[in-house]
Design a protein around this motif. Structure first.
Motif, PDB file in Angstrom:
ATOM      1  N   ASN A 235       0.839  -1.195   0.000  1.00 44.64           N
ATOM      2  CA  ASN A 235       0.000   0.000   0.000  1.00 44.64           C
ATOM      3  C   ASN A 235       0.881   1.253   0.000  1.00 44.64           C
ATOM      4  O   ASN A 235       1.354   1.712   1.038  1.00 44.64           O
ATOM      5  N   ASP A 236       1.112   1.799  -1.178  1.00 41.03           N
ATOM      6  CA  ASP A 236       1.894   3.022  -1.300  1.00 41.03           C
ATOM      7  C   ASP A 236       1.313   3.887  -2.421  1.00 41.03           C
ATOM      8  O   ASP A 236       0.189   3.654  -2.878  1.00 41.03           O
ATOM      9  N   GLU A 237       2.065   4.880  -2.866  1.00 37.77           N
ATOM     10  CA  GLU A 237       1.565   5.803  -3.872  1.00 37.77           C
ATOM     11  C   GLU A 237       1.276   5.122  -5.202  1.00 37.77           C
ATOM     12  O   GLU A 237       0.445   5.586  -5.993  1.00 37.77           O
ATOM     13  N   GLU A 238       1.949   4.011  -5.475  1.00 39.12           N
ATOM     14  CA  GLU A 238       1.785   3.324  -6.750  1.00 39.12           C
ATOM     15  C   GLU A 238       0.858   2.118  -6.637  1.00 39.12           C
ATOM     16  O   GLU A 238       0.830   1.260  -7.527  1.00 39.12           O
ATOM     17  N   ALA A 239       0.092   2.047  -5.567  1.00 39.01           N
ATOM     18  CA  ALA A 239      -0.746   0.869  -5.331  1.00 39.01           C
ATOM     19  C   ALA A 239      -1.762   0.646  -6.447  1.00 39.01           C
ATOM     20  O   ALA A 239      -1.922  -0.479  -6.948  1.00 39.01           O
ATOM     21  N   GLU A 240      -2.463   1.708  -6.858  1.00 38.68           N
ATOM     22  CA  GLU A 240      -3.479   1.556  -7.895  1.00 38.68           C
ATOM     23  C   GLU A 240      -2.864   1.105  -9.213  1.00 38.68           C
ATOM     24  O   GLU A 240      -3.432   0.282  -9.939  1.00 38.68           O
ATOM     25  N   MET A 241      -1.688   1.648  -9.521  1.00 40.10           N
ATOM     26  CA  MET A 241      -1.010   1.259 -10.754  1.00 40.10           C
ATOM     27  C   MET A 241      -0.603  -0.220 -10.700  1.00 40.10           C
ATOM     28  O   MET A 241      -0.720  -0.948 -11.697  1.00 40.10           O
ATOM     29  N   ARG A 242      -0.163  -0.660  -9.519  1.00 37.41           N
ATOM     30  CA  ARG A 242       0.238  -2.060  -9.390  1.00 37.41           C
ATOM     31  C   ARG A 242      -0.955  -2.994  -9.523  1.00 37.41           C
ATOM     32  O   ARG A 242      -0.835  -4.102 -10.062  1.00 37.41           O
ATOM     33  N   ILE A 243      -2.115  -2.549  -9.030  1.00 37.66           N
ATOM     34  CA  ILE A 243      -3.314  -3.361  -9.169  1.00 37.66           C
ATOM     35  C   ILE A 243      -3.643  -3.581 -10.639  1.00 37.66           C
ATOM     36  O   ILE A 243      -3.977  -4.691 -11.077  1.00 37.66           O
ATOM     37  N   ARG A 244      -3.527  -2.525 -11.436  1.00 39.64           N
ATOM     38  CA  ARG A 244      -3.812  -2.654 -12.868  1.00 39.64           C
ATOM     39  C   ARG A 244      -2.818  -3.589 -13.545  1.00 39.64           C
ATOM     40  O   ARG A 244      -3.196  -4.420 -14.376  1.00 39.64           O
ATOM     41  N   ARG A 245      -1.531  -3.435 -13.167  1.00 36.90           N
ATOM     42  CA  ARG A 245      -0.505  -4.294 -13.761  1.00 36.90           C
ATOM     43  C   ARG A 245      -0.672  -5.749 -13.355  1.00 36.90           C
ATOM     44  O   ARG A 245      -0.311  -6.664 -14.099  1.00 36.90           O
ATOM     45  N   SER A 246      -1.218  -5.969 -12.167  1.00 37.32           N
ATOM     46  CA  SER A 246      -1.342  -7.339 -11.652  1.00 37.32           C
ATOM     47  C   SER A 246      -2.376  -8.149 -12.425  1.00 37.32           C
ATOM     48  O   SER A 246      -2.414  -9.377 -12.306  1.00 37.32           O
ATOM     49  N   ARG A 247      -3.221  -7.481 -13.215  1.00 34.30           N
ATOM     50  CA  ARG A 247      -4.224  -8.210 -13.975  1.00 34.30           C
ATOM     51  C   ARG A 247      -3.593  -9.230 -14.914  1.00 34.30           C
ATOM     52  O   ARG A 247      -4.136 -10.301 -15.151  1.00 34.30           O
ATOM     53  N   LYS A 248      -2.423  -8.879 -15.468  1.00 32.83           N
ATOM     54  CA  LYS A 248      -1.730  -9.819 -16.353  1.00 32.83           C
ATOM     55  C   LYS A 248      -1.329 -11.067 -15.578  1.00 32.83           C
ATOM     56  O   LYS A 248      -1.463 -12.187 -16.075  1.00 32.83           O
ATOM     57  N   HIS A 249      -0.818 -10.867 -14.358  1.00 34.78           N
ATOM     58  CA  HIS A 249      -0.431 -12.025 -13.544  1.00 34.78           C
ATOM     59  C   HIS A 249      -1.652 -12.866 -13.189  1.00 34.78           C
ATOM     60  O   HIS A 249      -1.576 -14.095 -13.154  1.00 34.78           O
TER      61      HIS A 249
END
Length: 361
Positions: free
Chosen positions: A100-114
């Motif tokens: 949970n940091d400033e880039e959390a939302e971006m990481r959630i979007r990227r995690s869709r591929k995984h």
């Protein structure tokens, strides 16, 4: 002690009475801890003797796999399929915990591929899987929270040092997860293919059969044996081995069981270098304060890994959640005071030894 101290200050009592009182307090404190522990275990043994055998219910079988990406976790995912009953609906959830940091939302979007990678990996089999990503302050708290939300009964963690999520994300390892997650946890370390195994070796502490969720891990071990057609060597007390046999018969498994009597898992440490790499080593531990907890348990996993680092292993920590209603009446009772009592005894013994040394000097 306060009365004795006043008497000594007023000159009514001499130093021998004071020393005798101190020794009496030490003896009664130590005795009370052991008596309480033994009485509690005898009560538990008496109650569990007449309890019917039960396997995990269909609804309660839900495996949570903690993995942030497919790479490095392929065998962990395959293992989750191996221990799962194919008739259970939606039996596996793969959870990716993101910081949970400033880039959390971006990481959630990227995690869709995984997540898509996970789904694709499982689609080759006969089991449905639910993949999800969540945000939390650290991996352990995220896994604990999601395991409760999904009502999972077992959590699988990749314990391979090359892909250890704990070391990469939060810097701690098993202890932190065990402190915050009450579910049964499997720490998995795989270096070899499952097809290379020739047997399963299971090490159990004394009273392992009395743990409330013993049947959860027994079911999974028996299922591994069935799927890979492996015999099981059981290193345990006679009572625990009898539980193995009874559960095998009750659940109609056909595994060949061989018993090697031991009184403590520590007896296995010196034998581990002689264990071949063509087997799966399963060591059952206990949560602090539980009925099967034992002295030296905290350092035993590291000692086992050091003795044979190439051995594929599962370190199992049974749940301490009140899943079994037969234990519900004892939810307000904790074994922690017993563990604290043992630690107190060890500390007092050192202090008393130090007092006698000072007196001699």
């Amino acid at each position: 002690m306060a009365v004795i101290n006043v008497g000594y200050t007023m000159g009514i009592l001499d130093i021998e009475i004071v020393n005798g009182t101190v020794i009496l307090i030490l003896i009664t404190s130590m005795t009370a801890s052991f008596v309480t522990e033994n009485a509690g275990k005898k009560l538990l043994i008496a109650q569990t003797k007449n309890e019917p055998l039960e396997g995990p219910s269909m609804r309660s079988q839900h495996v949570l796999v903690a993995a942030n990406e497919l790479k490095g976790n392929e065998q962990l995912l395959d293992f989750s399929v191996l221990i799962t009953d194919k008739t259970v609906m939606n039996p596996i959830s793969v959870v990716s915990v993101l910081e949970n940091d400033e880039e959390a939302e971006m990481r959630i979007r990227r995690s869709r591929k995984h997540m898509d990678d996970f789904i694709t990996h499982y689609n080759s089999g006969e089991i449905n899987v639910h993949a999800m990503a969540t945000i939390d302050h650290n991996l352990s708290s995220g896994i604990s929270r999601v395991s409760k939300e999904l009502v999972a009964d077992i959590v699988l963690i990749n314990d391979n040092s090359k892909a250890n999520l704990f070391q990469r994300l939060i810097g701690d390892d098993r202890d932190h997860l065990l402190n915050v997650c009450e579910k049964t946890v499997f720490f998995c370390h795989f270096n070899h293919s499952f097809s290379s195994y020739r047997k399963i070796s299971v090490v159990c502490p004394v009273y392992a059969e009395l743990e409330q969720d013993c049947n959860q891990w027994l079911e999974r071990v028996m299922r591994i044996s069935k799927e890979l057609n492996l015999d099981i060597d059981v290193y345990s007390t006679r009572e625990t081995f009898e539980k193995f046999k009874a559960y095998r018969t009750y659940r109609k498994f056909s595994a060949d069981l061989t018993h090697f009597p031991i009184e403590s898992p520590e007896e296995i440490v010196e034998k581990l270098p002689r264990f071949g790499e063509n087997q799966l080593f399963v060591s059952v531990f206990a949560r602090s304060g539980s009925v099967s907890a034992f002295t030296g348990m905290e350092s035993l996993p590291q000692r086992m890994e050091k003795e044979n680092p190439n051995l594929d292993h599962l370190f199992i920590y049974p749940s301490q959640s009140p899943a079994d209603l037969s234990y519900a009446a004892y939810d307000d009772m904790s074994g922690s005071p017993l563990a604290a009592g043992v630690e107190t005894i060890q500390r007092l013994s050192k202090e008393v030894g130090g007092m006698f040394k000072k007196t001699e000097e």
